[in-house]
Every structure is written in C-alpha cells, then in structure tokens.
Design an enzyme around this catalytic site. Structure first.
Site, PDB file in Angstrom:
ATOM      1  N   SER A   1       0.853  -1.194   0.000  1.00 22.55           N
ATOM      2  CA  SER A   1       0.000   0.000   0.000  1.00 22.55           C
ATOM      3  C   SER A   1       0.884   1.238   0.000  1.00 22.55           C
ATOM      4  O   SER A   1       1.815   1.339   0.794  1.00 22.55           O
ATOM      5  CB  SER A   1      -0.885  -0.011   1.245  1.00 22.55           C
ATOM      6  OG  SER A   1      -1.649   1.165   1.296  1.00 22.55           O
TER       7      SER A   1
ATOM      8  N   HIS B   1      -0.011   4.504   0.663  1.00 23.57           N
ATOM      9  CA  HIS B   1      -0.235   5.580   1.640  1.00 23.57           C
ATOM     10  C   HIS B   1       0.222   5.233   3.052  1.00 23.57           C
ATOM     11  O   HIS B   1       0.027   6.013   3.978  1.00 23.57           O
ATOM     12  CB  HIS B   1      -1.705   6.031   1.633  1.00 23.57           C
ATOM     13  CG  HIS B   1      -2.679   5.083   2.263  1.00 23.57           C
ATOM     14  ND1 HIS B   1      -3.206   5.295   3.511  1.00 23.57           N
ATOM     15  CD2 HIS B   1      -3.214   3.931   1.821  1.00 23.57           C
ATOM     16  CE1 HIS B   1      -4.054   4.313   3.806  1.00 23.57           C
ATOM     17  NE2 HIS B   1      -4.074   3.461   2.786  1.00 23.57           N
TER      18      HIS B   1
ATOM     19  N   CYS C   1     -14.774   0.823  15.277  1.00 22.13           N
ATOM     20  CA  CYS C   1     -16.144   1.290  15.457  1.00 22.13           C
ATOM     21  C   CYS C   1     -16.942   0.905  14.221  1.00 22.13           C
ATOM     22  O   CYS C   1     -16.684   1.418  13.145  1.00 22.13           O
ATOM     23  CB  CYS C   1     -16.120   2.799  15.625  1.00 22.13           C
ATOM     24  SG  CYS C   1     -17.746   3.488  15.839  1.00 22.13           S
TER      25      CYS C   1
HETATM   26  N1  PMP Z   1      -3.501  -4.386   5.317  1.00 21.17           N
HETATM   27  C1  PMP Z   1      -3.005  -3.741   6.378  1.00 21.17           C
HETATM   28  C2  PMP Z   1      -2.113  -4.464   7.319  1.00 21.17           C
HETATM   29  C3  PMP Z   1      -3.337  -2.401   6.601  1.00 21.17           C
HETATM   30  O1  PMP Z   1      -2.851  -1.764   7.657  1.00 21.17           O
HETATM   31  C4  PMP Z   1      -4.192  -1.750   5.684  1.00 21.17           C
HETATM   32  C5  PMP Z   1      -4.626  -0.310   5.898  1.00 21.17           C
HETATM   33  N2  PMP Z   1      -5.138  -0.056   7.180  1.00 21.17           N
HETATM   34  C6  PMP Z   1      -4.674  -2.472   4.591  1.00 21.17           C
HETATM   35  C7  PMP Z   1      -4.308  -3.776   4.437  1.00 21.17           C
HETATM   36  C8  PMP Z   1      -5.549  -1.813   3.574  1.00 21.17           C
HETATM   37  O2  PMP Z   1      -4.746  -0.975   2.775  1.00 21.17           O
HETATM   38  P1  PMP Z   1      -5.362   0.092   1.786  1.00 21.17           P
HETATM   39  O3  PMP Z   1      -5.764   1.259   2.612  1.00 21.17           O
HETATM   40  O4  PMP Z   1      -4.212   0.408   0.855  1.00 21.17           O
HETATM   41  O5  PMP Z   1      -6.478  -0.560   1.066  1.00 21.17           O
END
Ligand code: PMP
Length: 377
Positions: A199, A201, A326
């Site tokens: 990912s 971001h 939540c």
């Molecule tokens: N897997 C993990 C371990 C994450 O922390 C996250 C984001 N919270 C995701 C998947 C989902 O990623 P994305 O926001 O890029 O869809």
C-alpha cells in the site's frame, strides 16, 4: 493542526512524491496504453515507478501488478488464488491465516467458505506474534494458501516470516504476505513469497494506489476478480492512474534511499516520548516490547483510562488512534488485542501511536505532555 502520530493509519505524503506527481495531473495528460506520445510518456513513467517499487522489495518489475491499495491486493491474492484452484483442478481447500490479519484478508478468506473453503485461524501470543508451533500443526497437505502479515497494523508487531515460509513450503502451500505496514518502516524483501500486498499511503506515497507482487515462481497464479480492459496483465484491469503510480514509485525511491535513517529517526522519537512519559510518572504498559515492533510504533495501555476518551480529549493537540474498531456506531474491541489475550476492558485502554519521518523531537515531548495532562500521573 494537532501533531499527527497515526502513521499506521496513513502517513503524510513525501514532498518528493508530491512534486513528482504534479505534472501528471494536468500538463502531462496521457493514458498509459494510448498509441501517441502522451500515452508513451505516461507508460514510461508507470514503468519507471514499477522499477522503483521492484527495487525496494527485490522483485522483478514484471512481477508487480498495480491495484487501488492493499485491500484490493489482498482480495486478489486470496479470492483470486481460490478461484485459480477451483478452475485449475487443485483440490486443496484450507486457507490458513493468522488471527490478527487485516479485515481485508480475514473477510476475503471468510467469503470463500460458501465456495467450500475452510478458513483456519492461527493464534498469536500476548505480544501479537503468530504461534509457530500452532501454525506447524494447522498447515498440511490440504492447505492451499498461508497468509500472514509482515507487520500488524494495530500493534506494530513483526511476524516471523522465515518460519511461516518454511512451514508453508513443507505443506506444499502458497505463501501470501500483507506487507502494507512493513514497507517504508522496516527492510522487506519479497523473494521467498508467492504473493505480497503493498500500500502506497502507509509509506509516504499517495492514497488510492497499491500493488500485488505475484512471484514468477508461484505454482498457481491468482485469477482476476475484476474484468475489463486487460491492463496489468489482466490481473487488475482498469485505467492505471499515472499520477498515483508516479507518486508511489517516488515514495519507494525515497524509502530505498533512507529506510535505515527513517527507522533510526522513528525509533529515537518513540524512545524520547516514552522517556518523557516515565519522567512525568505516567502509568502505562507497553503491549509490544521494543525489538518486536516496527521502529516508531507504540501500542500503549493506560490502565483505568478509556482509549476513546483519551483520544477525544487529546484531539485538538495530538492525532492518535485506538485499538478498537467502530462499526455502525457500535464500539467493538479490536480483534487483534482480543486474539492477543486481552480482556475487553484491557483492549479498550489501548492506544496506538506511530512516529513518522516527518515528526520531530518537539512532537514527541509535546505529545507526552498532552497525554500526561489527560491520563494523570
Ligand atoms: N492491510 C493492512 C495491514 C493495513 O494496515 C491496511 C490499511 N489499514 C490495509 C491492508 C488496507 O490498505 P489500503 O488502505 O491500501 O487498502
């Protein structure tokens, strides 16, 4: 603005990525496969970014498929692999996941129960690390896929992926790793795995873009879960968003260059923060010991204090988050903390904090002062 300390949720965009993306929003218009110069330039920019990302994780650029994020990559990895097994005559039907996977892994796996798959959750210990002897017991010649994350998103615990690979291979299973929280935080190499979700971001790139690594050596390749124009080797059709990919690639390049410095910086700030809390005699418990968590990440429990109330009262000074999810207005304790053996009450006392590349020492000290005022001594 409050001091931002919620980098497990999302990280600030690197200025280098923002600058690299800028021309691609307007001046350098072009859809990568278009048969004109604008298309070719966009295509080159996408391929450069793919190479930057590949060199960060040690893959071949052609093994990377751009997606909208790790959620989509996880869905393709799990549902696409199950589909490939169903259509390819592979009769293994067990999917083994750790109990603390992100919901996009757990829900993808559980959605396959209707199609005859069995989802087996491997337990974790009190420090949020998958239990290797249990995993060994659960993986066998019925196992299609083992999915264990590199780093947990709620508590920052690092998973023993070397053991996971050894166990999965001994059962002849494929290995999927959700590395969304590892990239940009700790060194990560994809070589030993079949599938890896990424990912942008979470590693100082833009939101809305991620990737799935599909090893050229994998004995079963996932089938697409979306259908369309055949982009990204048909595994993830849809127009490739050039500006986002360029930002992701640039973020990867910056991470490649300064990962060690970033990790030392983040670790230093979390140490300053903890020291400040201790010197102010604040009562807290570190859920994950140093050395077992990614640098800069803290999962802290403040006994007698409700995390949601701490977060709300701190909101104008610091942005931190809780270990609870939540859903539709109902507060439910985090499945991660419950799997680690915490009670509902202990889970509700836990906050998560991450010191990023862009935080400074003053942030650590000010955040500790703000928390001290809220939770008391
Ligand atoms: N897997 C993990 C371990 C994450 O922390 C996250 C984001 N919270 C995701 C998947 C989902 O990623 P994305 O926001 O890029 O869809």
């Amino acid at each position: 603005m409050p001091i931002y300390l919620d980098g497990h949720s999302t990280t600030p965009l690197a200025p280098e990525a923002m600058e690299a993306m800028a021309p691609w929003w307007h001046a350098q218009v072009g859809n990568p496969p278009s048969p004109h110069l604008s298309g070719m330039l966009a295509s080159q920019a996408v391929e450069n970014a793919r190479s930057e990302l590949a060199s960060l994780i040690g893959s071949d650029p052609q093994e990377l498929v751009f997606t909208s994020g790790a959620t989509e990559a996880n869905n393709i990895a799990i549902r696409g692999t199950a589909l490939a097994a169903l259509e390819g005559g592979v009769d293994r039907r067990d999917i083994v996941v750790s109990a603390i996977e992100h919901k996009s892994v757990l829900s993808s796996a559980n959605s396959l129960r209707r199609a005859g798959f069995r989802v087996i959750e491997a337990p974790v210990n009190m420090h949020g690390v998958v239990d290797i002897s249990e995993l060994e017991r659960l993986v066998g010649n019925e196992t299609l896929l083992v999915s264990v994350m590199a780093v947990n998103n709620e508590v920052g615990s690092i998973q023993p992926l070397g053991d996971v690979v050894r166990i999965a291979r001994s059962g002849g299973a494929l290995v999927h790793v959700d590395a969304a929280q590892a990239l940009g935080k700790v060194p990560f190499n994809c070589t030993d795995f079949d599938l890896v979700s990424l990912s942008s971001h979470k590693m100082y790139g833009p939101m809305g873009i991620g990737a799935l690594f599909v090893s050229s050596a994998a004995h079963l390749r996932p089938l697409p879960v979306l259908f369309g124009g055949g982009q990204e080797a048909g595994i993830r059709p849809g127009t490739v968003p050039t500006p986002l990919v360029v930002g992701f690639g640039t973020a990867a390049k910056v991470s490649s260059a300064q990962l060690a410095a970033d990790a030392a910086h983040s670790a230093g700030l979390s140490a300053v923060f903890l020291e400040e809390l201790r010197s102010r005699q604040v009562q807290f418990i570190e859920n994950i010991p140093a050395g077992q968590r990614v640098p800069g990440s803290l999962s802290l429990r403040f006994p007698g204090n409700d995390a949601l109330s701490i977060i709300a009262r701190a909101a104008d000074r610091i942005a931190i988050s809780e270990g609870s999810a939540c859903t539709s207005g109902q507060i439910t304790a985090s499945h991660v903390l419950l799997a680690m053996g915490y009670t509902q009450n202990q889970a509700a006392e836990t906050v998560r904090i991450y010191f990023s590349r862009y935080n400074g020492e003053a942030d650590a000290a000010d955040a500790a002062a703000a928390l001290t005022e809220i939770v008391g001594r």
